[in-house]
Design a protein around this motif. Structure first.
Motif, PDB file in Angstrom:
ATOM      1  N   TRP A 117      58.805  36.225 -59.226  1.00 58.47           N
ATOM      2  CA  TRP A 117      57.452  35.720 -59.020  1.00 58.47           C
ATOM      3  C   TRP A 117      57.236  34.341 -59.655  1.00 58.47           C
ATOM      4  O   TRP A 117      56.642  33.453 -59.040  1.00 58.47           O
ATOM      5  CB  TRP A 117      56.439  36.704 -59.613  1.00 58.47           C
ATOM      6  CG  TRP A 117      55.088  36.648 -58.970  1.00 58.47           C
ATOM      7  CD1 TRP A 117      54.097  35.736 -59.176  1.00 58.47           C
ATOM      8  CD2 TRP A 117      54.586  37.554 -57.985  1.00 58.47           C
ATOM      9  NE1 TRP A 117      53.010  36.016 -58.394  1.00 58.47           N
ATOM     10  CE2 TRP A 117      53.284  37.130 -57.656  1.00 58.47           C
ATOM     11  CE3 TRP A 117      55.116  38.694 -57.361  1.00 58.47           C
ATOM     12  CZ2 TRP A 117      52.491  37.799 -56.726  1.00 58.47           C
ATOM     13  CZ3 TRP A 117      54.330  39.370 -56.441  1.00 58.47           C
ATOM     14  CH2 TRP A 117      53.036  38.916 -56.130  1.00 58.47           C
ATOM     15  N   LEU A 136      55.933  30.885 -57.614  1.00 62.47           N
ATOM     16  CA  LEU A 136      54.586  30.386 -57.887  1.00 62.47           C
ATOM     17  C   LEU A 136      54.619  28.885 -58.140  1.00 62.47           C
ATOM     18  O   LEU A 136      53.805  28.120 -57.608  1.00 62.47           O
ATOM     19  CB  LEU A 136      54.011  31.118 -59.106  1.00 62.47           C
ATOM     20  CG  LEU A 136      52.801  30.495 -59.817  1.00 62.47           C
ATOM     21  CD1 LEU A 136      51.612  30.404 -58.882  1.00 62.47           C
ATOM     22  CD2 LEU A 136      52.440  31.306 -61.061  1.00 62.47           C
ATOM     23  N   LEU A 178      45.305  27.524 -56.281  1.00 63.10           N
ATOM     24  CA  LEU A 178      46.045  28.300 -57.276  1.00 63.10           C
ATOM     25  C   LEU A 178      46.068  29.783 -56.905  1.00 63.10           C
ATOM     26  O   LEU A 178      47.068  30.470 -57.143  1.00 63.10           O
ATOM     27  CB  LEU A 178      45.438  28.112 -58.669  1.00 63.10           C
ATOM     28  CG  LEU A 178      46.117  28.886 -59.811  1.00 63.10           C
ATOM     29  CD1 LEU A 178      47.585  28.496 -59.936  1.00 63.10           C
ATOM     30  CD2 LEU A 178      45.389  28.649 -61.131  1.00 63.10           C
ATOM     31  N   VAL A 179      44.991  30.270 -56.317  1.00 66.43           N
ATOM     32  CA  VAL A 179      44.944  31.684 -55.933  1.00 66.43           C
ATOM     33  C   VAL A 179      45.980  31.963 -54.848  1.00 66.43           C
ATOM     34  O   VAL A 179      46.719  32.956 -54.894  1.00 66.43           O
ATOM     35  CB  VAL A 179      43.539  32.080 -55.449  1.00 66.43           C
ATOM     36  CG1 VAL A 179      43.513  33.564 -55.045  1.00 66.43           C
ATOM     37  CG2 VAL A 179      42.506  31.820 -56.538  1.00 66.43           C
ATOM     38  N   TYR A 186      52.717  26.127 -55.534  1.00 72.36           N
ATOM     39  CA  TYR A 186      51.559  25.386 -56.041  1.00 72.36           C
ATOM     40  C   TYR A 186      51.842  23.887 -56.106  1.00 72.36           C
ATOM     41  O   TYR A 186      50.937  23.067 -55.900  1.00 72.36           O
ATOM     42  CB  TYR A 186      51.150  25.899 -57.426  1.00 72.36           C
ATOM     43  CG  TYR A 186      49.863  25.266 -57.912  1.00 72.36           C
ATOM     44  CD1 TYR A 186      48.638  25.623 -57.344  1.00 72.36           C
ATOM     45  CD2 TYR A 186      49.872  24.308 -58.922  1.00 72.36           C
ATOM     46  CE1 TYR A 186      47.453  25.042 -57.764  1.00 72.36           C
ATOM     47  CE2 TYR A 186      48.690  23.716 -59.356  1.00 72.36           C
ATOM     48  CZ  TYR A 186      47.493  24.088 -58.767  1.00 72.36           C
ATOM     49  OH  TYR A 186      46.311  23.498 -59.183  1.00 72.36           O
ATOM     50  N   LEU A 192      49.390  31.967 -56.430  1.00 69.73           N
ATOM     51  CA  LEU A 192      49.621  33.172 -57.233  1.00 69.73           C
ATOM     52  C   LEU A 192      50.020  34.361 -56.372  1.00 69.73           C
ATOM     53  O   LEU A 192      50.795  35.217 -56.801  1.00 69.73           O
ATOM     54  CB  LEU A 192      48.357  33.524 -58.027  1.00 69.73           C
ATOM     55  CG  LEU A 192      48.092  32.718 -59.297  1.00 69.73           C
ATOM     56  CD1 LEU A 192      46.669  32.966 -59.800  1.00 69.73           C
ATOM     57  CD2 LEU A 192      49.102  33.086 -60.385  1.00 69.73           C
ATOM     58  N   LEU A 193      49.519  34.406 -55.139  1.00 69.73           N
ATOM     59  CA  LEU A 193      49.753  35.570 -54.286  1.00 69.73           C
ATOM     60  C   LEU A 193      50.853  35.358 -53.238  1.00 69.73           C
ATOM     61  O   LEU A 193      51.392  36.326 -52.713  1.00 69.73           O
ATOM     62  CB  LEU A 193      48.444  35.971 -53.593  1.00 69.73           C
ATOM     63  CG  LEU A 193      47.332  36.432 -54.551  1.00 69.73           C
ATOM     64  CD1 LEU A 193      46.049  36.715 -53.788  1.00 69.73           C
ATOM     65  CD2 LEU A 193      47.767  37.665 -55.336  1.00 69.73           C
TER      66      LEU A 193
END
Length: 279
Positions: free
Chosen positions: A196, A200, A57-58, A204, A61-62
């Motif tokens: 964004w 995302l 997930l990190v 993911y 997110l980026l």
């Protein structure tokens, strides 16, 4: 946030598609090259985060930071022109032809691949100290991605191919929504937020993006992953490209154009016609 109404930003989508079709070969390839390179760097960044943190997930997110950068700089992805260029043809813009749309797609594909391949080579070189040792943890992870998303699909035969195609469709539904997101606001923060969110989701959910795969799979081959170029083309890149085309155009381009542009002339005629009848 300086939000634009759908009828306004859909017109901008058609205008953008028209401008891309008439763009020079040099500019089209340069912009596509940089888009492929930046998105590849973002994918490398995201995989590095996933490996080092163990938290996908990190990385998801980026990862959109790359997409945001390339669109704010005016560069072009194949997934974006799949949606925008045909709208100019459908809208019957003067001088826009099927040949012009296909030329745009072909040039962007070549530029994206060249940019992504450049970063793939850099990544493979860096993670092996110039191919003098086995790849580090990040390089090994990228190699495993290539195997799993070629041979993994092939193991399921027709069902695997259908799954791959649908993941390509779902991917460009989200990615093309991100492309549109760059047009729904006139402020940088508004554009960034709108871009964004769907990116995302796509990353993911491990959907298949043709340009990201132009980085992941060639780099995996350079690092000794156990799949072939033909595995990559047949069991990933070609079906992914087709899925990206269908998903982006069907779920984003045509839905927005049909409801916000094609109905607009009719409403305008109705408003003019009623006073004339009354008179």
């Amino acid at each position: 946030m300086s939000y634009l109404a759908p009828s306004e930003f859909v017109t901008k989508m058609v205008d953008a598609g028209e401008s891309k079709i008439f763009m020079s070969t040099r500019d089209t390839i340069i912009r596509a090259y940089m888009a492929g390179a930046i998105l590849a760097l973002a994918a490398w960044f995201a995989v590095t985060i996933n490996v080092n943190t163990g938290q996908p997930l990190v990385g998801a997110l980026l990862f959109p930071v790359g997409f945001v950068m390339l669109y704010l700089l005016g560069f072009d992805l194949l997934t974006g022109v799949f949606v925008l260029s045909p709208l100019a043809l459908i809208d019957k813009r003067p001088g826009v032809t099927v040949g012009g749309v296909l030329r745009n797609w072909g040039l962007v594909f070549v530029g994206n691949f060249a940019g992504a391949f450049t970063v793939a080579f850099m990544m493979a070189f860096v993670t092996t100290f110039g191919f003098t040792q086995a790849p580090d943890k990040v390089g090994a992870a990228i190699g495993n991605i290539g195997e799993g998303r070629t041979l993994g699909y092939a193991a399921h035969g027709a069902a695997g191919m259908a799954t791959l195609f649908l993941r390509g469709m779902l991917c460009n539904w989200m990615v093309s929504t991100g492309v549109v997101g760059a047009m729904i606001s006139t402020s940088v923060p508004g554009k960034v937020i709108a871009m964004w969110m769907p990116i995302l989701v796509f990353f993911y959910m491990v959907f298949e993006h043709s340009v990201v795969n132009m980085f992941l799979f060639p780099s995996g081959l350079m690092l000794g992953a156990k799949f072939s170029i033909m595995d990559y083309l047949i069991w990933n890149e070609i079906p992914t490209v087709l899925g990206n085309l269908v998903g982006g155009l069907a779920f984003t381009g045509m839905t927005l154009y049909t409801t916000h542009v094609m109905t607009k002339p009719k409403r305008q005629v109705d408003k003019v016609a009623k006073p004339r009848v009354a008179a």
